[in-house]
Write a protein that holds these residues in place. Structure first.
Motif, mmCIF file in Angstrom:
data_model
loop_
_atom_site.group_PDB
_atom_site.id
_atom_site.type_symbol
_atom_site.label_atom_id
_atom_site.label_comp_id
_atom_site.label_asym_id
_atom_site.label_seq_id
_atom_site.Cartn_x
_atom_site.Cartn_y
_atom_site.Cartn_z
ATOM 1 N N HIS A 350 0.814 -1.224 0.000
ATOM 2 C CA HIS A 350 0.000 0.000 0.000
ATOM 3 C C HIS A 350 0.837 1.259 0.000
ATOM 4 C CE1 HIS A 350 -3.559 -2.379 1.180
ATOM 5 N NE2 HIS A 350 -2.650 -3.099 1.779
ATOM 6 N N THR B 28 -6.642 -7.948 -0.664
ATOM 7 C CA THR B 28 -6.221 -6.972 0.355
ATOM 8 C C THR B 28 -5.922 -5.611 -0.279
ATOM 9 O OG1 THR B 28 -5.174 -8.820 1.470
ATOM 10 C CG2 THR B 28 -4.596 -6.631 2.269
ATOM 11 N N ASP B 31 -9.118 -3.825 -1.376
ATOM 12 C CA ASP B 31 -9.795 -3.297 -0.201
ATOM 13 C C ASP B 31 -9.108 -1.990 0.245
ATOM 14 O OD1 ASP B 31 -11.669 -3.524 1.989
ATOM 15 O OD2 ASP B 31 -9.925 -3.959 3.256
ATOM 16 N N GLY B 32 -7.771 -2.009 0.226
ATOM 17 C CA GLY B 32 -6.989 -0.816 0.591
ATOM 18 C C GLY B 32 -7.265 0.341 -0.356
ATOM 19 N N LEU B 34 -9.978 1.021 -1.991
ATOM 20 C CA LEU B 34 -11.277 1.617 -1.684
ATOM 21 C C LEU B 34 -11.238 2.442 -0.406
ATOM 22 C CD1 LEU B 34 -13.987 -1.045 -2.545
ATOM 23 C CD2 LEU B 34 -13.671 1.210 -3.563
ATOM 24 N N ARG B 35 -10.515 1.936 0.575
ATOM 25 C CA ARG B 35 -10.517 2.615 1.870
ATOM 26 C C ARG B 35 -9.579 3.819 1.916
ATOM 27 N NH1 ARG B 35 -8.482 0.050 5.601
ATOM 28 N NH2 ARG B 35 -7.877 -1.863 4.562
ATOM 29 N N THR B 36 -8.372 3.689 1.319
ATOM 30 C CA THR B 36 -7.369 4.754 1.471
ATOM 31 C C THR B 36 -6.994 5.426 0.154
ATOM 32 O OG1 THR B 36 -5.479 3.305 1.105
ATOM 33 C CG2 THR B 36 -6.311 3.421 3.359
#
Ligand code: SF4
Ligand code: SF4
Lengths: 363, 134
Positions: A350, B28, B31-32, B34-36
């Motif tokens: 991320h 994962t 999902d990240g 969409l969230r961040t």
């Protein structure tokens, strides 16, 4: 060093920014850096100056030179040649004799203290070095002279790194490694017989980006390529863990692609990047072709017994296979986690990787 | 005797189970995203996948609506998978050999957007052209 910057030089050759980004992403992948490192890498490399490189071939078979120059061309490995100023390479240069010698000394003087010296081949010490001479001078004499003005030395291939095949018993020429002769310069070993072309690209790219050599292991090898064994990264590993071994080269296990441990695979004790970087432009690699690893990037691999004799003890005992209960998915998750650990600087996929993160990764 | 005459065919299609873990990682990352707003990249070459695993992974991800071809020092292809924002990126060298492969989780893969420096020099060219034309 030449003043022109890498991206400008490449642009002059019609290589666009996107092509350069693609190159850097691929390079980061080859160097086992986190995928997001490609961008940080591109930013740093774009601004880096082109360094002068002097390349000396000593007691060798030219396989190392073949490995890097005959890789698919033009290639990712080949692009490094656009990024450096290769000022002397006897096998590749057009000049010969006195002209070649003059080119060597001119390059040395112009870049004194700043050039990178690449050596392939071992250095024979027997008969005062008479076994291998260039222009009437022994390899030993030449190495000592050229090493003096080098900023760093790259010992390319198992011969330069450890003595290699020439040093195999009974070592008739008294062959030694570069590091046995030169003690006062940073040396990076890139062993392999031959070494993977992308590794030398990676080491030079690291030097261009950070101005220093990458982090090395106890045998002087860059950890980014030699940090794990062939076995750690082998796609047949789940079969090893399940205790599924080919017993001959043509049995059912061999056809099913099971582990080659019992056929003499030296993967568990060999540190190299073949399993992830692969060979022939990423086409395949020895284990994928059905033959065990010979251990060519380890010291004295020629004298380590038969290539077909199984290692006496599994590196990680077969405990995991007890009851053959390791389901594929579980093994997969374990491997994914180890992949994450390997790519330490990524932290997670991320995060954006900065140049500072890369430096940390290589400290 | 030529190579194809040798009557041995090794199965390289065997699944090791490692591709399953990649799918989990993609989940994962998505999902990240969409969230961040931050996605991520998975380096396919950096994973111990058998040739069969790779094909399985491609099948699982499927094919979406977008396919982009780039001619940048050899062909590159960016394919949208059946999962929006999950892209399969293939880079080939000029000889057509696959040199790197990634799964990128992003609304738009970065490689596609133009760099401001390039936009600036493009604008300069266009200005010069317009000046010449007037
Ligand atoms: S022993 Fe060899 S073939 Fe078996 S998993 Fe290890 S590296 Fe792969
Ligand atoms: S698989 Fe082993 S023997 Fe073969 S090139 Fe790689 S390290 Fe050397």
């Amino acid at each position: 060093m030449s003043d022109n910057r890498i991206l400008e030089t490449l642009a002059g050759q019609g290589i666009s920014r996107r092509a350069f980004l693609k190159y850097c992403a691929t390079l980061a992948s080859l160097m086992a850096l986190p995928p997001s490192a490609g961008k940080a890498f591109a930013e740093a490399l774009a601004k880096a100056p082109r360094p002068s490189v002097i390349w000396l071939p000593f007691q060798e078979c030219t396989g190392c030179t073949e490995s890097i120059t005959r890789s698919h061309s033009p290639s990712i490995e080949g692009m490094i040649f656009d990024m450096i100023s290769l000022d002397y390479q006897e096998t590749l240069m057009a000049a010969a004799g006195h002209q070649a010698e003059a080119a060597l000394h001119e390059a040395m003087e112009r870049n004194m203290g700043k050039y990178i010296l690449i050596v392939d081949g071992s250095v024979p010490l027997g008969l005062d070095g008479a076994y291998s001479c260039i222009a009437g001078r022994s390899n030993l004499e030449m190495l000592k002279e050229v090493a003096q003005g080098a900023a760093a030395i790259v010992a390319m291939g198992s011969c330069a790194a450890y003595g290699g095949l020439p040093k195999a018993n009974p070592n008739p020429t008294g062959a030694v490694a570069v590091s046995d002769v030169i003690k006062d310069k940073p040396i990076v070993n890139i062993p392999g017989c031959p070494p993977i072309p992308a590794v030398i690209t990676g080491v030079l790219a690291h030097y261009l980006t950070f101005g220093s050599l990458p982090e090395l292991d106890h045998l002087g090898r860059p950890k980014s390529f030699y940090g794990e064994t062939i076995h750690d990264r082998c796609y047949r590993r789940p079969f090893y863990d399940q205790g599924k071994f080919a017993k001959t080269f043509d049995d059912e296990g061999a056809r099913k692609g099971w582990c080659l441990f019992e056929l003499g695979c030296k993967g568990p004790v060999t540190y190299n990047a073949c399993a992830s970087v692969k060979w022939n432009g990423g086409t395949s690699w020895p284990v994928e072709s059905g033959h065990g690893c010979l251990g060519c990037s380890e010291p004295d691999f020629w004298d380590a017994g038969s290539f077909y004799k199984a290692l006496s003890m599994p590196a990680n005992p077969l405990k995991l296979a007890a009851g053959a209960a390791v389901a594929g998915a579980v093994a997969g998750i374990a491997i994914s986690v180890s992949n994450k650990a390997r790519k330490g600087a990524a932290k997670t996929g991320h995060e954006t990787t900065t140049l500072a993160d890369l430096e940390k990764h290589h400290e | 005797m030529a190579l194809p005459d040798i009557p041995v065919v090794a199965e390289t299609g065997a699944l090791t189970g490692n591709a399953r873990a990649v799918l989990g990682e993609v989940e994962t990352l998505l999902d990240g995203l969409l969230r961040t707003g931050e996605g991520g990249i998975v380096d396919i070459r950096g994973l111990p996948l058998s040739p069969g695993d790779r094909i399985w992974l491609l099948e699982q991800l499927g094919k979406g609506e977008v396919e982009i071809h780039l001619d940048i020092g050899g062909r590159s292809r960016i394919l949208e998978t059946a999962y929006p924002a999950v892209w399969w990126i293939e880079h080939c060298d000029e000889g057509g050999h696959l040199i790197s492969e990634f799964i990128q989780v992003a609304y738009v893969p970065e490689l596609i957007s133009a760099h401001p420096d390039d936009v600036e020099s493009g604008l300069e060219h266009l200005r010069n052209r317009n000046a010449d034309l007037s």
